[in-house]
Design a protein around this motif. Structure first.
Motif, PDB file in Angstrom:
ATOM      1  N   LYS A 133       2.275  42.237 -38.229  1.00  0.00           N
ATOM      2  CA  LYS A 133       1.789  40.932 -38.716  1.00  0.00           C
ATOM      3  C   LYS A 133       2.969  39.997 -38.976  1.00  0.00           C
ATOM      4  O   LYS A 133       2.955  38.812 -38.641  1.00  0.00           O
ATOM      5  CB  LYS A 133       1.017  41.131 -40.028  1.00  0.00           C
ATOM      6  N   ARG A 134       4.008  40.568 -39.575  1.00  0.00           N
ATOM      7  CA  ARG A 134       5.187  39.740 -39.892  1.00  0.00           C
ATOM      8  C   ARG A 134       5.942  39.336 -38.621  1.00  0.00           C
ATOM      9  O   ARG A 134       6.503  38.243 -38.552  1.00  0.00           O
ATOM     10  CB  ARG A 134       6.092  40.479 -40.874  1.00  0.00           C
ATOM     11  N   VAL A 135       5.963  40.224 -37.638  1.00  0.00           N
ATOM     12  CA  VAL A 135       6.588  39.860 -36.353  1.00  0.00           C
ATOM     13  C   VAL A 135       5.814  38.676 -35.746  1.00  0.00           C
ATOM     14  O   VAL A 135       6.411  37.733 -35.206  1.00  0.00           O
ATOM     15  CB  VAL A 135       6.608  41.072 -35.384  1.00  0.00           C
ATOM     16  N   HIS A 136       4.495  38.691 -35.864  1.00  0.00           N
ATOM     17  CA  HIS A 136       3.694  37.564 -35.372  1.00  0.00           C
ATOM     18  C   HIS A 136       4.085  36.269 -36.082  1.00  0.00           C
ATOM     19  O   HIS A 136       4.252  35.221 -35.459  1.00  0.00           O
ATOM     20  CB  HIS A 136       2.199  37.823 -35.604  1.00  0.00           C
ATOM     21  N   GLU A 137       4.245  36.367 -37.409  1.00  0.00           N
ATOM     22  CA  GLU A 137       4.610  35.158 -38.182  1.00  0.00           C
ATOM     23  C   GLU A 137       5.989  34.654 -37.768  1.00  0.00           C
ATOM     24  O   GLU A 137       6.213  33.453 -37.654  1.00  0.00           O
ATOM     25  CB  GLU A 137       4.609  35.482 -39.684  1.00  0.00           C
ATOM     26  N   LEU A 138       6.900  35.579 -37.526  1.00  0.00           N
ATOM     27  CA  LEU A 138       8.286  35.180 -37.220  1.00  0.00           C
ATOM     28  C   LEU A 138       8.423  34.600 -35.818  1.00  0.00           C
ATOM     29  O   LEU A 138       9.290  33.760 -35.579  1.00  0.00           O
ATOM     30  CB  LEU A 138       9.229  36.386 -37.368  1.00  0.00           C
ATOM     31  N   THR A 139       7.599  35.070 -34.892  1.00  0.00           N
ATOM     32  CA  THR A 139       7.764  34.643 -33.492  1.00  0.00           C
ATOM     33  C   THR A 139       6.730  33.609 -33.064  1.00  0.00           C
ATOM     34  O   THR A 139       6.908  32.939 -32.051  1.00  0.00           O
ATOM     35  CB  THR A 139       7.618  35.846 -32.518  1.00  0.00           C
ATOM     36  N   GLY A 140       5.617  33.543 -33.804  1.00  0.00           N
ATOM     37  CA  GLY A 140       4.505  32.674 -33.360  1.00  0.00           C
ATOM     38  C   GLY A 140       3.809  33.261 -32.132  1.00  0.00           C
ATOM     39  O   GLY A 140       3.050  32.569 -31.450  1.00  0.00           O
ATOM     40  N   LYS A 141       4.083  34.525 -31.833  1.00  0.00           N
ATOM     41  CA  LYS A 141       3.446  35.185 -30.683  1.00  0.00           C
ATOM     42  C   LYS A 141       2.811  36.493 -31.137  1.00  0.00           C
ATOM     43  O   LYS A 141       3.177  37.022 -32.178  1.00  0.00           O
ATOM     44  CB  LYS A 141       4.497  35.481 -29.609  1.00  0.00           C
ATOM     45  N   LYS A 142       1.896  37.007 -30.300  1.00  0.00           N
ATOM     46  CA  LYS A 142       1.172  38.214 -30.709  1.00  0.00           C
ATOM     47  C   LYS A 142       1.326  39.354 -29.728  1.00  0.00           C
ATOM     48  O   LYS A 142       1.457  39.131 -28.522  1.00  0.00           O
ATOM     49  CB  LYS A 142      -0.323  37.893 -30.844  1.00  0.00           C
TER      50      LYS A 142
END
Ligand code: NAD
Ligand code: WQD
Length: 354
Positions: free
Chosen positions: A51-60
């Motif tokens: 979830k945090r990787v999504h927030e940091l990159t804006g990608k999923k």
């Protein structure tokens, strides 16, 4: 060139940092993890780290809660997505636990990898990056450790599981020329992404030095035990090659690019380290600078199975992968501290014992 990359164990420490770097450069990431060592809220769609990787990159990423030993579930993932390469992080990794539970370690790490390789082959996928470890070298016969240093002299089931898996990969590549395998032997990965949003989140009392120091620094643990001060090193304490986790993640990008370029055939090994050795006391001193106060420590007996010094030769990775670690000890300690300070109880956020 954008690829579809399957990451096993993608919610873990090294996997999540690698996923972040892969998303940043535009790859499609399919991630599987069974959650045995990563935090997944029962109601959440993704593990907290992802979830945090999504927030940091804006990608999923595309995420599946799958165990690598579950052949049918794995097969479905391969049928659903056209996968170019697999980077395989999923494993159990605690040395002490592996001595108590050897069968669990062999089952998860060796059987699990064999199942994954079978499913890959059934689906025509032959590009594989393996998370190996400097532990396969055992007690160094010379330093720095080059990739052709003898392997196999491991003292615990975890280390042996990494060594045996490398042997399986060699046999597999010899049996079928379609396989292209890069085994990356990590030295001591530490630190966290510079945001302090993702990092290492050990279960219970940490086994490894850096998370232990971090938890002493934040007040969760009282005192660091320094295991031995009579080694033949500059200050008597054990020397290791600590590598920043973001550098390590970038090493995977270089390996995946090399596989995709068609430049690899068969089984190839690279060390991922910095080539520098730091002692336990060097780490304590530098971490103190990052957190702004002393880290209480006491000298304790040597830990069984430990070696005096271990550091990598980085030449082969530099020359053939075009990769070199960039971050130094200050960044390792600053970033590890930022993560620990922001997340004293890791991804679960539970304020139980502070
Ligand atoms: P980690 O425990 O943080 O991550 C491993 C992830 O794999 C976890 O999220 C866990 O839930 C998952 N997993 C474990 N078994 C699984 C299974 N059967 N099916 C699906 N998912 C499963 O560990 P890490 O530090 O990120 O290590 C990643 C890899 O790197 C491991 O293979 C480890 O042996 C290797 N390695 C780690 C270090 C280190 O110091 N951290 C050093 C050398 C090599
Ligand atoms: C580093 C130094 C300790 C804790 C282990 C695995 C290896 C690999 C990485 C995955 C040593 C000292 C530690 C403490 C201490 N993992 N220490 N007090 O032993 O190099 O490698 O993790 O593949 O397989 O064996 O790393 O962080 O445990 O120890 O004094 O509380 O810190 O004696 O000198 P190690 P580590």
């Amino acid at each position: 060139m954008s690829m579809n990359i399957l990451i096993t164990g993608g919610a873990g420490f090294i996997g999540s940092h690698t996923v972040l770097e892969l998303l940043k450069v535009g790859h499609t990431v399919i991630c599987i993890d069974n959650g045995c060592n990563s935090y997944l809220d029962a109601k959440a769609e993704f593990p907290e780290s992802i979830k945090r990787v999504h927030e940091l990159t804006g990608k999923k990423v595309i995420f599946y809660s799958v165990d690598i030993r579950d052949k049918n579930a794995l097969n479905q993932v391969f049928k659903k997505h056209k996968i170019d390469c697999v980077a395989h992080f999923a494993a159990l990794k605690a040395v002490g636990e592996s001595c108590r539970l050897p069968l669990q370690y062999y089952q998860n790490n060796i059987t699990g990898t064999s199942v994954l390789l079978e499913v890959m082959s059934d689906n025509g996928v032959f590009n594989f990056v393996y998370s190996s470890s400097a532990t396969v070298y055992g007690e160094p016969q010379f330093l720095p450790l080059t990739e052709d240093h003898p392997t196999g002299n491991c003292t615990n089931p975890y280390g042996k599981s990494k060594y045996f898996t490398e042997e399986i990969l060699k046999d597999l590549c010899a049996s079928d020329k379609r396989w292209n395998v890069i085994s990356l032997r990590y030295f001591n990965p530490v630190g966290s992404h510079e945001s302090g949003q993702i990092g290492e989140d050990p279960n219970g009392e940490p086994n490894n030095l850096m998370p232990y120091i971090s938890q002493v620094a934040v007040g969760k643990l009282k005192v660091l035990k320094v295991f031995g001060n009579d080694y033949p090193t500059h200050d008597g304490t054990g020397v290791r090659d600590y590598i920043h986790i973001v550098d390590l993640a970038e090493g995977h990008l270089a390996a995946l690019d090399k596989l995709k370029s068609g430049d690899v055939s068969g089984f190839v090994v690279y060390n991922l380290g910095t080539g520098c050795g730091y002692s336990v006391l060097d780490m304590v001193k530098n971490f103190s600078k990052s957190c702004g106060h002393d880290i209480p420590y006491e000298i304790a007996p040597r830990r069984p199975g430990d070696i005096a010094s271990c550091y990598a030769s980085t030449e082969k990775a530099e020359k053939e992968l075009g990769w070199k670690a960039k971050k130094g000890l200050k960044e390792m300690c600053d970033d590890a501290w930022r993560w620990q300070k922001n997340n004293p109880n890791g991804f679960s956020g539970l304020q139980s014992d502070l």
